[in-house]
Enzyme design. Structure first.
Site, PDB file in Angstrom:
ATOM      1  N   GLU B 114       0.832  -1.216   0.000  1.00 11.60           N
ATOM      2  CA  GLU B 114       0.000   0.000   0.000  1.00 11.60           C
ATOM      3  C   GLU B 114       0.865   1.265   0.000  1.00 11.60           C
ATOM      4  O   GLU B 114       0.530   2.244  -0.680  1.00 11.60           O
ATOM      5  CB  GLU B 114      -0.981  -0.004   1.180  1.00 11.60           C
ATOM      6  CG  GLU B 114      -2.030  -1.109   1.136  1.00 11.60           C
ATOM      7  CD  GLU B 114      -2.857  -1.148  -0.154  1.00 11.60           C
ATOM      8  OE1 GLU B 114      -2.966  -0.119  -0.851  1.00 11.60           O
ATOM      9  OE2 GLU B 114      -3.371  -2.230  -0.490  1.00 11.60           O
ATOM     10  N   HIS B 123       0.520  -2.072  -9.758  1.00 14.91           N
ATOM     11  CA  HIS B 123       0.721  -3.506  -9.505  1.00 14.91           C
ATOM     12  C   HIS B 123       1.822  -4.066 -10.408  1.00 14.91           C
ATOM     13  O   HIS B 123       1.944  -3.671 -11.564  1.00 14.91           O
ATOM     14  CB  HIS B 123      -0.582  -4.264  -9.732  1.00 14.91           C
ATOM     15  CG  HIS B 123      -1.571  -4.042  -8.638  1.00 14.91           C
ATOM     16  ND1 HIS B 123      -2.926  -4.080  -8.827  1.00 14.91           N
ATOM     17  CD2 HIS B 123      -1.393  -3.755  -7.319  1.00 14.91           C
ATOM     18  CE1 HIS B 123      -3.534  -3.845  -7.682  1.00 14.91           C
ATOM     19  NE2 HIS B 123      -2.630  -3.623  -6.746  1.00 14.91           N
ATOM     20  N   CYS B 124       2.567  -4.977  -9.841  1.00 13.58           N
ATOM     21  CA  CYS B 124       3.715  -5.549 -10.559  1.00 13.58           C
ATOM     22  C   CYS B 124       3.332  -6.922 -11.106  1.00 13.58           C
ATOM     23  O   CYS B 124       2.532  -7.639 -10.502  1.00 13.58           O
ATOM     24  CB  CYS B 124       4.874  -5.680  -9.570  1.00 13.58           C
ATOM     25  SG  CYS B 124       6.321  -6.484 -10.265  1.00 13.58           S
ATOM     26  N   CYS B 148      10.609  -5.742  -6.008  1.00 18.93           N
ATOM     27  CA  CYS B 148      11.504  -6.387  -6.976  1.00 18.93           C
ATOM     28  C   CYS B 148      12.405  -5.312  -7.614  1.00 18.93           C
ATOM     29  O   CYS B 148      12.183  -4.111  -7.415  1.00 18.93           O
ATOM     30  CB  CYS B 148      10.701  -7.117  -8.054  1.00 18.93           C
ATOM     31  SG  CYS B 148       9.815  -6.019  -9.156  1.00 18.93           S
ATOM     32  N   CYS B 151      10.504  -2.709  -9.690  1.00 20.76           N
ATOM     33  CA  CYS B 151       9.729  -1.728  -8.911  1.00 20.76           C
ATOM     34  C   CYS B 151      10.676  -0.750  -8.208  1.00 20.76           C
ATOM     35  O   CYS B 151      10.359   0.441  -8.086  1.00 20.76           O
ATOM     36  CB  CYS B 151       8.829  -2.431  -7.903  1.00 20.76           C
ATOM     37  SG  CYS B 151       7.394  -3.163  -8.711  1.00 20.76           S
TER      38      CYS B 151
END
Lengths: 473, 164
Positions: B114, B123-124, B148, B151
């Site tokens: 969040e 979103h990944c 990751c 990101c």
């Protein structure tokens, strides 16, 4: 899953729903636009293309069903998902018959929404990939709207490409339904006259006087009923191509008139005195043996020589059965667009039936049979029974199927068992799709896992086993 | 649990994290019909009660949260904004009963998730990344409480653009 190219249009009269759904989907990487009513949705659909439409079912003014109807008119391939309350599930289910993809009952479970979006995105990716594949296939095996991979037709394409660039008269020969007019259109599209008109006329359908008037036009008062001047097909085709179908059926008088036009490039309207010059390229076609007609004194030899400067012979479909899967894919795609519904192909049984049939009506008959199948089919795959081929044409035993498969170029050997037929058919499909199992499974009307099992069972290679077909580029 | 969350937030976002315990709950966030708390109202409450801008604020609550169109959410954040909230209510309803260690890990994952949204991350595609979408507890358990590499670089890019 975030696919930035996926554009979602959300329609809901409740601001809080629009806001929360929009925010949620944006975090997934979607581009989202929210509108409060059907009217604004229709405006948004007219302005831009959308991948998914999420619409509330119950809204004041235009409801979700009307939005669905309007959306499908504007964008038949749009995925429409209805959002509904428990009380209106029945309506949502009937909406699916009108072309909605699915429905979500408010409030929805996050997993349900996520799975549905993932499914839609991956299906759309698949559709895009298929479109790319189809284009590649057409580039490799197509000549405008004519598709074929048979060596005989590849030679025809080569000749047609060269002929198209010249200004010479072309005579297209072939049985009824082999696609003579489609070939003429392709030649026109490939020629430097592509921007000019393509005018077609069937010479067999009209009486001598009517055909004369249709071809050359007439002056006012030239015969009873000629109340105004009429421009003929020759003039209408000026700067383009005139396709004279069933040329073998014209009367001796018209044969002479036509010969004169071909020699002088000038003619008179019926009842006219001034000669008219036009720049028209003639493509003529017939299913008759013109040489025989000449020998029988029914066709002018000098006209035949004028017409057959370049001769293109279209082989009957029974002599190029390896084209049937390609033509099935081509026509089902066309029919899907025409009928505004998704048709994914034919089942393996249907394909066996199509491959086994002798096609006296050639490609036209194949298209008609598929059209019937598409109309009758309950799902997205056309089944053998949907095709309505005469029972005699659909073989019941392996030997009959084998005969068809042998004619398709698979082998001269007649297969002994149904397994042989299945093995051979799968091999052909894999060769046709260049080893693409997903595509082959779709064409066969089975899922990938089943196809993998069959590949293992028959110890098939996924690539080209026949060695005679090319992998699409 | 809070220390565990703080450690992961500090690691993921290279930001100073202050802990504050406040027993108050926003009175208007309770929806009697749904018997859940509105995550949007929770976010408004956090913005009102939390530290002044530009600090970001994360609330952790044991109350079940919803947004109007979904049956529940594990958490909610303003995309590229200042506030985020995470609920433990549906993270500890596993069978067999979830151990405190597992619960702390899930909460840490969803907090990083969040707060990542508050930093502007979407979103990944990686199911292991904290930013991977998690519509079910099963999906939460597949993730790690870290971002990751992709990101992290998106985060660095955003920070460069916004000047930190």
């Amino acid at each position: 899953m975030g696919n930035e190219r996926t554009r979602i249009l959300v329609v809901d009269d409740e601001e809080i729903v629009r806001e929360s759904l929009g925010g949620w989907l944006e975090k997934d990487g979607f581009f989202v636009q929210s509108v409060p009513d059907g009217k604004s949705a229709v405006e948004a659909l007219e302005k831009e293309r959308w991948s998914i439409l999420l619409t509330d079912l119950k809204m004041p003014g235009m409801d979700g069903l009307q939005v669905l109807e309007e959306a499908k008119k504007r964008q038949p391939d749009l995925v429409v998902v209805l959002m509904t309350a428990y009380a209106t599930i029945d309506t949502a289910v009937s909406a699916m018959k009108l072309g909605a993809y699915d429905y979500l009952v408010k409030p929805f479970d996050p997993e349900e929404l996520s799975l549905m979006m993932q499914k839609i995105v991956s299906q759309q990716t698949l559709v895009r990939e298929n479109a790319v594949l189809r284009k590649a296939l057409k580039r490799e095996y197509g000549f405008h709207d004519v598709v074929s991979k048979s060596p005989a037709m590849q030679q025809v394409f080569e000749l047609a490409r060269v002929a198209a660039r010249s200004n010479s008269t072309i005579l297209v020969l072939g049985e009824s339904g082999t696609g003579k007019e489609v070939m003429a259109r392709a030649i026109h599209a490939e020629s430097p006259r592509a921007q000019g008109p393509f005018v077609a006329i069937s010479c067999a359908a009209l009486t001598e006087s009517l055909l004369e008037s249709e071809l050359f036009g007439h002056e006012k008062g030239s015969f009873t009923g000629a109340s105004a001047r009429k421009i003929g097909k020759f003039e209408a085709a000026n700067g383009g191509t005139l396709f004279l179908d069933e040329i073998g059926d014209i009367s001796p008088k018209l044969q002479l008139d036509l010969l004169r036009v071909l020699e002088d490039r000038r003619f008179h309207r019926v009842g006219g005195t001034d000669p008219i010059s036009v720049d028209v390229r003639i493509v003529a076609a017939t299913n008759r043996d013109l040489r025989k007609a000449v020998a029988e004194g029914k066709f002018r030899e000098d006209l035949l020589y004028r017409l057959n400067v370049i001769v293109i012979n279209l082989p009957p479909l029974r002599e190029r059965k390896e084209d049937i899967p390609l033509l099935v894919e081509h026509f089902t795609e066309q029919l899907g667009v025409e009928m505004q519904r998704r048709i994914e192909g034919v089942s393996s049984d249907a394909m066996v039936a199509l491959m086994s049939y002798d096609w006296p009506g050639n490609v036209r008959e194949l298209r008609n049979v598929l059209e019937r199948g598409a109309v009758v089919a309950q799902g997205r795959i056309i089944q053998a029974l949907d095709l309505g081929l005469a029972p005699a044409a659909v073989p019941e035993g392996a030997a009959g199927v084998g005969a068809g498969a042998a004619a398709a170029g698979a082998s001269d050997e007649v297969p002994a068992t149904l397994e042989d037929v299945e093995k051979r058919h799968i091999t052909q499909m894999l060769a046709h799709t260049g080893g693409n199992v997903s595509q082959a499974a779709r064409l066969l009307g089975i899922d990938r896992v089943t196809l993998y099992n069959k590949i293992r069972k028959y110890q098939l290679r996924r690539g080209d086993d026949s060695g005679s077909q090319q992998r699409p580029g | 649990m809070l220390e565990h969350v703080r450690a992961h937030l500090t690691g993921a976002f290279r930001a100073e994290v202050a802990l504050h315990h406040d027993p108050r709950r926003p009175a208007d966030a309770w929806d009697a019909r749904r018997r859940q708390h509105s995550s949007k109202k929770m976010l408004s409450f956090l913005l009102e009660q939390g530290p002044p801008p530009p600090a970001r604020v994360l609330g952790i609550t044991d109350q079940d949260l919803f947004i109007p169109i979904l049956t529940f959410v594990f958490g909610e954040a303003q995309l590229g904004g200042r506030a985020a909230v995470v609920s433990t209510a549906r993270l500890d309803d596993g069978v067999p009963v979830v151990s405190p260690r597992v619960l702390a890990e899930r909460v840490a994952i969803e907090c990083v998730h969040e707060v990542g949204h508050a930093y502007g991350l979407l979103h990944c595609a990686s199911p292991r990344c904290a930013m991977g979408r998690s519509p079910s507890v099963r999906d939460v358990d597949a993730k790690k409480p870290q971002l990751c590499r992709d990101c992290l670089s998106r985060l660095a890019e955003r920070n460069d653009r916004s000047g930190g």
